[in-house]
Design a protein around this motif. Structure first.
Motif, PDB file in Angstrom:
ATOM      1  N   ALA A   1      35.014  33.187  38.947  1.00  0.00           N
ATOM      2  CA  ALA A   1      33.955  33.356  39.922  1.00  0.00           C
ATOM      3  C   ALA A   1      34.995  33.782  41.264  1.00  0.00           C
ATOM      4  CB  ALA A   1      33.671  32.041  40.194  1.00  0.00           C
ATOM      5  N   GLN A   2      36.238  33.718  41.333  1.00  0.00           N
ATOM      6  CA  GLN A   2      36.894  33.998  42.504  1.00  0.00           C
ATOM      7  C   GLN A   2      37.608  35.645  42.378  1.00  0.00           C
ATOM      8  OE1 GLN A   2      39.600  30.950  44.438  1.00  0.00           O
ATOM      9  NE2 GLN A   2      39.200  30.049  42.403  1.00  0.00           N
ATOM     10  N   LEU A   3      37.715  35.544  41.013  1.00  0.00           N
ATOM     11  CA  LEU A   3      38.354  37.134  40.607  1.00  0.00           C
ATOM     12  C   LEU A   3      37.281  38.430  40.677  1.00  0.00           C
ATOM     13  CD1 LEU A   3      40.754  38.593  39.399  1.00  0.00           C
ATOM     14  CD2 LEU A   3      39.738  38.218  37.156  1.00  0.00           C
ATOM     15  N   TYR A   4      36.056  38.107  40.367  1.00  0.00           N
ATOM     16  CA  TYR A   4      35.016  39.083  40.357  1.00  0.00           C
ATOM     17  C   TYR A   4      35.102  39.628  41.844  1.00  0.00           C
ATOM     18  CZ  TYR A   4      33.685  37.147  35.896  1.00  0.00           C
ATOM     19  OH  TYR A   4      33.474  36.968  34.632  1.00  0.00           O
ATOM     20  N   PRO A   5      35.014  38.856  42.976  1.00  0.00           N
ATOM     21  CA  PRO A   5      34.938  39.677  44.238  1.00  0.00           C
ATOM     22  C   PRO A   5      36.013  40.395  44.668  1.00  0.00           C
ATOM     23  CG  PRO A   5      34.063  37.321  44.444  1.00  0.00           C
ATOM     24  CD  PRO A   5      34.690  37.614  43.176  1.00  0.00           C
ATOM     25  N   TYR A   6      37.090  39.972  44.122  1.00  0.00           N
ATOM     26  CA  TYR A   6      38.586  40.704  44.213  1.00  0.00           C
ATOM     27  C   TYR A   6      38.398  42.166  43.637  1.00  0.00           C
ATOM     28  CZ  TYR A   6      43.342  41.851  43.928  1.00  0.00           C
ATOM     29  OH  TYR A   6      44.687  42.655  43.959  1.00  0.00           O
ATOM     30  N   LEU A   7      37.958  41.968  42.534  1.00  0.00           N
ATOM     31  CA  LEU A   7      37.962  43.147  41.493  1.00  0.00           C
ATOM     32  C   LEU A   7      36.914  44.270  42.320  1.00  0.00           C
ATOM     33  CD1 LEU A   7      37.679  41.870  37.925  1.00  0.00           C
ATOM     34  CD2 LEU A   7      39.753  42.638  39.142  1.00  0.00           C
ATOM     35  N   ARG A   8      35.932  43.775  42.845  1.00  0.00           N
ATOM     36  CA  ARG A   8      35.013  44.753  43.680  1.00  0.00           C
ATOM     37  C   ARG A   8      35.667  45.229  44.625  1.00  0.00           C
ATOM     38  NH1 ARG A   8      31.084  41.127  41.107  1.00  0.00           N
ATOM     39  NH2 ARG A   8      29.753  42.534  39.658  1.00  0.00           N
ATOM     40  N   GLN A   9      36.266  44.463  45.372  1.00  0.00           N
ATOM     41  CA  GLN A   9      36.875  44.871  46.658  1.00  0.00           C
ATOM     42  C   GLN A   9      37.969  45.974  46.257  1.00  0.00           C
ATOM     43  OE1 GLN A   9      38.900  41.582  49.099  1.00  0.00           O
ATOM     44  NE2 GLN A   9      40.755  42.908  48.959  1.00  0.00           N
ATOM     45  N   GLN A  10      38.904  45.590  45.272  1.00  0.00           N
ATOM     46  CA  GLN A  10      39.850  46.767  44.870  1.00  0.00           C
ATOM     47  C   GLN A  10      39.454  47.948  44.381  1.00  0.00           C
ATOM     48  OE1 GLN A  10      42.264  44.677  46.593  1.00  0.00           O
ATOM     49  NE2 GLN A  10      43.515  45.907  45.281  1.00  0.00           N
ATOM     50  N   ILE A  11      38.219  47.892  43.695  1.00  0.00           N
ATOM     51  CA  ILE A  11      37.586  49.127  43.195  1.00  0.00           C
ATOM     52  C   ILE A  11      37.136  50.013  44.423  1.00  0.00           C
ATOM     53  CG2 ILE A  11      35.674  50.025  42.153  1.00  0.00           C
ATOM     54  CD1 ILE A  11      35.932  47.622  39.946  1.00  0.00           C
ATOM     55  N   ALA A  12      36.597  49.239  45.306  1.00  0.00           N
ATOM     56  CA  ALA A  12      35.916  49.987  46.662  1.00  0.00           C
ATOM     57  C   ALA A  12      37.118  50.700  47.446  1.00  0.00           C
ATOM     58  CB  ALA A  12      35.333  48.936  47.483  1.00  0.00           C
ATOM     59  N   GLN A  13      38.134  50.217  47.194  1.00  0.00           N
ATOM     60  CA  GLN A  13      39.560  50.852  47.963  1.00  0.00           C
ATOM     61  C   GLN A  13      39.983  51.738  47.139  1.00  0.00           C
ATOM     62  OE1 GLN A  13      41.987  47.272  48.922  1.00  0.00           O
ATOM     63  NE2 GLN A  13      40.540  46.538  50.549  1.00  0.00           N
ATOM     64  N   GLY A  14      39.804  52.109  45.977  1.00  0.00           N
ATOM     65  CA  GLY A  14      40.143  53.009  45.016  1.00  0.00           C
ATOM     66  C   GLY A  14      40.838  52.753  43.692  1.00  0.00           C
ATOM     67  N   GLU A  15      41.001  51.457  43.588  1.00  0.00           N
ATOM     68  CA  GLU A  15      41.957  50.950  42.482  1.00  0.00           C
ATOM     69  C   GLU A  15      40.971  51.016  41.244  1.00  0.00           C
ATOM     70  OE1 GLU A  15      45.041  50.356  42.605  1.00  0.00           O
ATOM     71  OE2 GLU A  15      44.915  50.929  45.026  1.00  0.00           O
ATOM     72  N   ALA A  16      41.708  51.372  39.961  1.00  0.00           N
ATOM     73  CA  ALA A  16      41.281  51.420  38.725  1.00  0.00           C
ATOM     74  C   ALA A  16      41.084  50.241  38.011  1.00  0.00           C
ATOM     75  CB  ALA A  16      41.994  52.672  37.792  1.00  0.00           C
ATOM     76  N   LEU A  17      39.788  49.836  37.498  1.00  0.00           N
ATOM     77  CA  LEU A  17      39.682  48.619  36.980  1.00  0.00           C
ATOM     78  C   LEU A  17      40.329  48.172  35.648  1.00  0.00           C
ATOM     79  CD1 LEU A  17      38.179  45.519  36.881  1.00  0.00           C
ATOM     80  CD2 LEU A  17      36.299  46.867  35.828  1.00  0.00           C
ATOM     81  N   PRO A  18      40.517  49.429  34.926  1.00  0.00           N
ATOM     82  CA  PRO A  18      41.222  49.174  33.680  1.00  0.00           C
ATOM     83  C   PRO A  18      42.696  48.984  33.726  1.00  0.00           C
ATOM     84  CG  PRO A  18      39.993  51.042  33.453  1.00  0.00           C
ATOM     85  CD  PRO A  18      39.839  50.640  34.756  1.00  0.00           C
ATOM     86  N   THR A  19      43.207  49.568  34.861  1.00  0.00           N
ATOM     87  CA  THR A  19      44.499  49.247  35.150  1.00  0.00           C
ATOM     88  C   THR A  19      44.811  47.819  35.864  1.00  0.00           C
ATOM     89  OG1 THR A  19      45.092  51.467  36.002  1.00  0.00           O
ATOM     90  CG2 THR A  19      46.521  49.973  36.922  1.00  0.00           C
ATOM     91  N   MET A  20      43.646  47.299  36.486  1.00  0.00           N
ATOM     92  CA  MET A  20      44.012  45.686  36.856  1.00  0.00           C
ATOM     93  C   MET A  20      43.608  44.899  35.666  1.00  0.00           C
ATOM     94  SD  MET A  20      41.845  45.842  40.500  1.00  0.00           S
ATOM     95  CE  MET A  20      40.673  46.789  40.043  1.00  0.00           C
ATOM     96  N   SER A  21      42.690  45.216  34.811  1.00  0.00           N
ATOM     97  CA  SER A  21      42.233  44.173  33.999  1.00  0.00           C
ATOM     98  C   SER A  21      43.399  44.008  32.946  1.00  0.00           C
ATOM     99  CB  SER A  21      40.915  44.548  33.145  1.00  0.00           C
ATOM    100  OG  SER A  21      41.023  45.815  32.537  1.00  0.00           O
ATOM    101  N   ARG A  22      44.160  45.020  32.774  1.00  0.00           N
ATOM    102  CA  ARG A  22      45.392  44.628  31.375  1.00  0.00           C
ATOM    103  C   ARG A  22      45.921  43.412  31.780  1.00  0.00           C
ATOM    104  NH1 ARG A  22      50.555  46.918  33.323  1.00  0.00           N
ATOM    105  NH2 ARG A  22      50.608  47.548  35.491  1.00  0.00           N
ATOM    106  N   HIS A  23      45.929  42.921  33.045  1.00  0.00           N
ATOM    107  CA  HIS A  23      46.805  41.738  33.459  1.00  0.00           C
ATOM    108  C   HIS A  23      46.074  40.307  33.007  1.00  0.00           C
ATOM    109  CE1 HIS A  23      49.693  44.264  35.569  1.00  0.00           C
ATOM    110  NE2 HIS A  23      48.808  44.627  36.462  1.00  0.00           N
ATOM    111  N   TYR A  24      44.735  40.376  32.574  1.00  0.00           N
ATOM    112  CA  TYR A  24      43.951  39.289  32.529  1.00  0.00           C
ATOM    113  C   TYR A  24      43.717  39.067  30.957  1.00  0.00           C
ATOM    114  CZ  TYR A  24      43.153  41.301  37.255  1.00  0.00           C
ATOM    115  OH  TYR A  24      43.489  41.490  38.474  1.00  0.00           O
TER     116      TYR A  24
END
Length: 323
Positions: free
Chosen positions: A258-281
């Motif tokens: 529940a705390q991770l989802y807002p972070y992911l949306r924030q990072q995507i809005a700043q141009g980060e790629a979700l597949p690159t982030m999600s590999r850590h999870y």
């Protein structure tokens, strides 16, 4: 129970793994652990995209920048960058055995040059107010006696370093890969315990082969801190279970998400790629029903969305309602 007042638990620096996206995730499991960046070379900070290399979320504190380098001017400049960017500590890598690091005469090969490391500590500490610490091996190649490590620590401590993180294996710089260097040389925990006994005024942490909360507790009977790398990365819920060391409950995975989802949306809005982030999870549900399905849902999908992650998590949580 161990009194954690003057003890420390840390997540080890791991190249390509302990990025800001992983560190934010790790923090959601445990508010107490110290988080480390990947080892970042001085060249990357001085000549590369410094802002990107040093970026982090404020929730990551306490946070340590680990540096790879041996040039006094460059290392001092990078220590100043760490302080300017509000890192809590800066750490000198004297443990990495990779060929690339050796070629640049940094990492584990610096154990053979204690005077160089001492000089780095002296100049870096003179330039910043945050602590400068050292992570090293118990030895390198044929220089693998306890006395060799003791002399190294004694020399560097005399320059002002008071915290040493010791990977309890010798680094074999010829013939073994970094992976083999984490597995083949035998662990010698007793040498690290002895170091603490002979230098009670220093903070001594231990690293290498530690995989359970019970392991952590056992080591903390003898030394000041424990550092864990791959066990925390592959099974991040171990971080949550480690809250028991502070007498606190482990948060549920559903609350972490529940705390991770807002972070992911924030990072995507700043141009980060979700597949690159999600590999850590991928290890979030390790050992639970549906863990494989979760990994498959997050892997190899360039069009992955946060909604896809939420749906995959909901499916696993339905199979494991208590987590």
């Amino acid at each position: 129970m161990v009194d954690m007042t003057n003890k420390r638990l840390s997540v080890a620096p791991m190249i390509d793994w302990t990025t800001t996206d992983y560190r934010y995730f790790a923090r959601l499991f445990n508010p107490h652990v110290y988080l480390y960046t990947e080892m970042i070379s001085t060249g990357a900070l001085i000549h590369g995209n410094r802002a990107r290399h040093l970026r982090f979320d404020a929730r990551e504190h306490p946070l340590v920048l680990q540096l790879g380098g041996a040039d006094i001017t460059e290392m001092t400049q990078c220590a100043e960058f760490a302080q300017q960017h509000h890192y809590d500590e800066v750490n000198i890598n004297v443990g990495c055995p990779s060929d690339r690091v050796q070629h640049n005469k940094i990492g584990a090969c610096l154990m053979a040059e204690p005077d160089t490391v001492a000089s780095l500590v002296k100049h870096m500490q003179a330039a910043v107010d945050i602590p400068v610490t050292v992570k090293h091996r118990i030895g390198i190649d044929d220089f693998d006696s306890y006395e060799f490590m003791k002399d190294f620590v004694e020399t560097v401590a005399a320059a002002g370093c008071s915290r040493f993180i010791v990977h309890a294996r010798t680094a074999l710089l010829q013939g073994l890969s970094p992976k083999q260097n984490r597995e083949i040389p035998p662990l010698r925990y007793e040498d690290v315990y002895r170091l603490k006994q002979e230098f009670p005024e220093l903070d001594i942490e231990i690293n290498g082969g530690i995989e359970t909360v019970q392991d952590i507790e056992n080591h903390l009977q003898y030394i000041d801190g424990v550092m864990i790398g791959r066990a925390f990365y592959h099974n991040p819920y171990l971080l949550a279970q480690a809250n028991s060391l502070w007498g606190e409950p482990a948060p549920k995975r559903s609350a972490i998400l529940a705390q991770l989802y807002p972070y992911l949306r924030q990072q995507i809005a700043q141009g980060e790629a979700l597949p690159t982030m999600s590999r850590h999870y991928l290890g979030l549900f390790q050992g639970l029903n549906g863990a494989r399905r979760w990994r498959q849902a997050l892997s190899g999908k360039p069009s992955l969305t946060v909604e896809d992650v939420e749906a995959a998590a909901a499916e696993v949580l339905a199979l494991n309602p208590e987590v």
